[in-house]
Design a protein around this motif. Structure first.
Motif, PDB file in Angstrom:
ATOM      1  N   ARG A 168       0.703  -1.269   0.079  1.00 36.96           N
ATOM      2  CA  ARG A 168       0.136   0.070  -0.058  1.00 36.96           C
ATOM      3  C   ARG A 168       1.034   1.363  -0.050  1.00 36.96           C
ATOM      4  O   ARG A 168       0.462   2.360  -0.666  1.00 36.96           O
ATOM      5  CB  ARG A 168      -0.813  -0.209   1.133  1.00 36.96           C
ATOM      6  N   LEU A 169       1.968   1.362   0.769  1.00 37.35           N
ATOM      7  CA  LEU A 169       2.957   2.503   0.795  1.00 37.35           C
ATOM      8  C   LEU A 169       3.347   2.555  -0.666  1.00 37.35           C
ATOM      9  O   LEU A 169       3.544   3.836  -1.005  1.00 37.35           O
ATOM     10  CB  LEU A 169       3.847   2.364   1.827  1.00 37.35           C
ATOM     11  N   PHE A 170       3.739   1.412  -1.090  1.00 34.83           N
ATOM     12  CA  PHE A 170       4.539   1.683  -2.557  1.00 34.83           C
ATOM     13  C   PHE A 170       3.286   2.266  -3.513  1.00 34.83           C
ATOM     14  O   PHE A 170       3.692   3.215  -4.359  1.00 34.83           O
ATOM     15  CB  PHE A 170       4.872   0.169  -3.006  1.00 34.83           C
ATOM     16  N   ALA A 171       2.161   1.784  -3.526  1.00 35.29           N
ATOM     17  CA  ALA A 171       1.010   2.248  -4.438  1.00 35.29           C
ATOM     18  C   ALA A 171       0.649   3.567  -4.192  1.00 35.29           C
ATOM     19  O   ALA A 171       0.363   4.626  -5.143  1.00 35.29           O
ATOM     20  CB  ALA A 171      -0.048   1.358  -4.152  1.00 35.29           C
ATOM     21  N   GLU A 172       0.405   4.038  -2.726  1.00 36.67           N
ATOM     22  CA  GLU A 172       0.206   5.289  -2.407  1.00 36.67           C
ATOM     23  C   GLU A 172       1.203   6.515  -2.671  1.00 36.67           C
ATOM     24  O   GLU A 172       0.792   7.616  -2.541  1.00 36.67           O
ATOM     25  CB  GLU A 172      -0.224   5.222  -0.878  1.00 36.67           C
ATOM     26  N   HIS A 173       2.393   6.192  -3.072  1.00 40.06           N
ATOM     27  CA  HIS A 173       3.350   7.045  -2.970  1.00 40.06           C
ATOM     28  C   HIS A 173       4.087   7.067  -4.337  1.00 40.06           C
ATOM     29  O   HIS A 173       5.313   6.470  -4.350  1.00 40.06           O
ATOM     30  CB  HIS A 173       4.365   7.121  -1.936  1.00 40.06           C
ATOM     31  N   PRO A 174       3.594   7.733  -5.704  1.00 33.36           N
ATOM     32  CA  PRO A 174       4.127   7.392  -6.688  1.00 33.36           C
ATOM     33  C   PRO A 174       5.701   8.020  -6.693  1.00 33.36           C
ATOM     34  O   PRO A 174       5.700   9.057  -6.264  1.00 33.36           O
ATOM     35  CB  PRO A 174       3.151   8.235  -7.674  1.00 33.36           C
ATOM     36  N   GLY A 175       6.477   7.269  -7.244  1.00 37.66           N
ATOM     37  CA  GLY A 175       7.876   7.761  -7.353  1.00 37.66           C
ATOM     38  C   GLY A 175       8.720   7.178  -6.457  1.00 37.66           C
ATOM     39  O   GLY A 175       9.917   7.083  -6.472  1.00 37.66           O
ATOM     40  N   VAL A 176       8.026   6.664  -5.168  1.00 37.41           N
ATOM     41  CA  VAL A 176       8.625   5.946  -4.285  1.00 37.41           C
ATOM     42  C   VAL A 176       9.337   4.543  -4.668  1.00 37.41           C
ATOM     43  O   VAL A 176       8.610   4.139  -5.481  1.00 37.41           O
ATOM     44  CB  VAL A 176       7.991   6.129  -2.936  1.00 37.41           C
ATOM     45  N   TYR A 177      10.472   4.082  -3.989  1.00 36.97           N
ATOM     46  CA  TYR A 177      10.939   2.786  -4.530  1.00 36.97           C
ATOM     47  C   TYR A 177      10.365   1.754  -3.569  1.00 36.97           C
ATOM     48  O   TYR A 177       9.713   1.918  -2.572  1.00 36.97           O
ATOM     49  CB  TYR A 177      12.536   2.964  -4.390  1.00 36.97           C
ATOM     50  N   LEU A 178      10.591   0.522  -3.925  1.00 36.86           N
ATOM     51  CA  LEU A 178      10.576  -0.510  -3.023  1.00 36.86           C
ATOM     52  C   LEU A 178      11.762  -1.607  -3.260  1.00 36.86           C
ATOM     53  O   LEU A 178      12.137  -1.845  -4.246  1.00 36.86           O
ATOM     54  CB  LEU A 178       9.385  -1.354  -3.166  1.00 36.86           C
ATOM     55  N   GLN A 179      12.221  -1.980  -2.103  1.00 33.81           N
ATOM     56  CA  GLN A 179      13.445  -2.563  -2.072  1.00 33.81           C
ATOM     57  C   GLN A 179      13.470  -3.979  -1.120  1.00 33.81           C
ATOM     58  O   GLN A 179      12.916  -3.826  -0.159  1.00 33.81           O
ATOM     59  CB  GLN A 179      14.938  -2.065  -1.705  1.00 33.81           C
ATOM     60  N   SER A 180      13.978  -5.210  -1.601  1.00 35.14           N
ATOM     61  CA  SER A 180      13.731  -6.217  -0.769  1.00 35.14           C
ATOM     62  C   SER A 180      14.891  -7.335  -1.373  1.00 35.14           C
ATOM     63  O   SER A 180      15.642  -6.945  -2.004  1.00 35.14           O
ATOM     64  CB  SER A 180      12.464  -7.160  -0.723  1.00 35.14           C
ATOM     65  N   HIS A 181      14.579  -8.457  -0.528  1.00 32.71           N
ATOM     66  CA  HIS A 181      15.352  -9.641  -0.891  1.00 32.71           C
ATOM     67  C   HIS A 181      14.795 -10.797  -1.473  1.00 32.71           C
ATOM     68  O   HIS A 181      13.353 -10.948  -1.218  1.00 32.71           O
ATOM     69  CB  HIS A 181      16.306 -10.209  -0.018  1.00 32.71           C
ATOM     70  N   VAL A 182      14.967 -11.559  -2.648  1.00 32.78           N
ATOM     71  CA  VAL A 182      14.187 -12.544  -2.942  1.00 32.78           C
ATOM     72  C   VAL A 182      15.284 -13.711  -3.443  1.00 32.78           C
ATOM     73  O   VAL A 182      16.120 -13.461  -4.055  1.00 32.78           O
ATOM     74  CB  VAL A 182      13.155 -12.249  -3.908  1.00 32.78           C
TER      75      VAL A 182
END
Ligand code: GUN
Ligand code: ZN
Length: 457
Positions: A240-254
């Motif tokens: 939701r945070l990622f969708a609510e803030h256009p231009g913001v990044y998301l990082q994780s491990h996979v």
């Protein structure tokens, strides 16, 4: 008054930052200019631009123009300030697409694979970042170390503590560096002293986004550590945070380690794959960057390509933690964006040169090749593309931010000797990535201005 720009109100992206005003001047550098305008795997030799004696003109921190020295010097006003780096190579600043600033002090910790390494070394060291003073001290060291290695942009994990993000952004901002970072979201399967909750993770991240995202050169990344340490509720709120803030990044491990992959299958039996967990929670897309991406299948890679998500290839970490071999050829064949990550402290070096060295060896073990041109593309423009920042950084095209690294080809006796025996640019670049490290970095410039110079600190 905003402490950064002296205008009324809190720090905000709408304020013109003081740091940028410092760079409002005309300045030129002269040296051997090398940069990429495309992926050599697609465009071949045409991808690389090489000016053996070039001049790059910088106005207000941005690249205005570059060209052969003779032609450029003829048209520059006689009083133009020119930094003379003749005899040295000038490359775009390196882009590190995956690193943990809070793990600086556990780099080179002996003997474990991922899950045991997290318990034994990572969580205890990250706990210390509840102390803002400690966070500030490490953040300053970390940013200086990046600059010493020629890295001018990084996508970094902080810790679960919001003040750890403040500390990193403060340090990067003081140096005018491009930094993308975020607070770790982690509400299960970790020590209590490091856990947030789904709610506090959401509200703290939101406040940090409002405070920092878009301030000067700083950008925010929503940072769920990895699927095993977040509840479904937290995963949904991260999406939701990622969708609510256009231009913001998301990082994780996979898909880093086989034990980790099996654990995710137990925790999320409803998911088709580990990557699918992130997709179910809205965490794939442009500006989402996943470290490692080793134990993926073809569907996973195709999903990453079609959503515009990026992979961060972290070779020193993958070898050190015994995780596995990244498949660059498949990523490229499917059109996935790929950058290089040091992954300090699972990775063993801040140096992108050393990281390219190990990338070459990982690919050798996987039956694949990595030309020097491709390697330096990945460490510069490829990284910028995977961060959707290639309109700002990654090469020396006019209008881009003048972040660059100056390499001394005579930095050590062996390096000088081996360089002297080379017969082509390709060979010199290969020697640089195999033998080079922080000792070869003569200077690093941020927005045109010298931010690190060897021998002065
Ligand atoms: N997976 C979850 N957390 C981490 C971390 O801190 N480092 C690495 N390499 N993998 C992780
Ligand atoms: Zn990592």
């Amino acid at each position: 008054l905003c402490p950064d720009c002296a205008s009324a109100g809190p720090r905000s992206r709408f304020h013109f930052p003081r740091k940028m005003t410092d760079t409002r001047r005309v300045h030129a550098v002269r040296g051997e200019l090398i940069h990429f305008t495309a992926d050599p795997a697609d465009a071949g030799d045409a991808a690389l631009t090489h000016l053996p004696d070039g001049v790059m003109l910088i106005v207000d921190g941005l690249i205005s123009e570059s060209g052969p020295a003779e032609a450029m010097l003829a048209k520059l006003p006689a009083d133009t300030r020119i930094t003379d780096y003749r005899g040295k190579l000038i490359l775009p600043g390196f882009v590190d697409t995956h690193i943990h600033y809070a793990q600086t002090d556990i780099i080179a910790s002996y003997g474990e694979q991922l899950l045991a390494w997290l318990e034994k070394y990572t969580f205890p060291t990250e706990a210390r970042f509840s102390d803002p003073e400690h966070a500030g001290e490490v953040a300053d060291f970390f940013c200086d170390e990046l600059l010493r290695n020629g890295t001018t942009t990084a996508l970094a994990f902080a810790t679960v503590h919001p003040a750890s993000v403040d500390a990193l952004f403060e340090a990067a901002w003081q140096r005018s560096m491009r930094m993308i970072a975020g607070k770790v979201l982690m509400d299960r399967n970790c020590p209590d002293y490091l856990a947030d909750t789904a709610d506090t993770g959401y509200t703290d991240s939101k406040a940090l986004i409002e405070k920092w995202h878009g301030c000067d050169r700083l950008l925010y990344a929503v940072t769920p550590r990895f699927a095993p340490t977040s509840t479904r509720e937290q995963m949904a709120l991260a999406g939701r945070l990622f969708a609510e803030h256009p231009g913001v990044y998301l990082q994780s491990h996979v898909a880093e380690n086989r034990g980790e992959v099996a654990w995710v299958a137990e925790l999320y039996p409803e998911a088709r794959s580990y990557l699918d967990v992130y997709e179910r929670y809205g965490q794939l897309g442009e500006r989402s960057v996943y470290a490692h991406c080793i134990w993926l299948d073809e569907t996973d890679r195709e999903r990453m390509a079609s959503t515009g998500s990026a992979m961060s290839f972290c070779p020193t970490s993958n070898l050190f933690l015994g995780s596995g071999l990244f498949d660059l050829d498949r990523a490229h064949a499917l059109g996935v964006r790929v950058g290089i990550g040091t992954d300090v402290g699972g990775g063993t070096s801040f140096s992108m040169l050393q990281t390219l060295n190990e990338a070459y060896k990982v690919l050798q073990l996987n039956g694949q090749r990595l030309s020097a041109e491709r390697a330096f593309y990945l460490a510069t423009l490829g990284g910028a593309r995977s961060l959707y920042l290639d309109d700002r950084i990654g090469n020396f095209a006019p209008g881009k931010e003048a972040d660059f690294v100056v390499i001394d080809p005579a930095a050590t006796p062996l390096f000088a000797r081996r360089m002297a025996a080379t017969t082509s640019l390709s060979e010199r670049l290969f020697v640089l990535m195999m033998l080079g490290d922080d000792r070869c970095v003569a200077a690093t410039h941020i927005l045109g201005e010298c931010a690190f110079e060897a021998g002065t600190t």
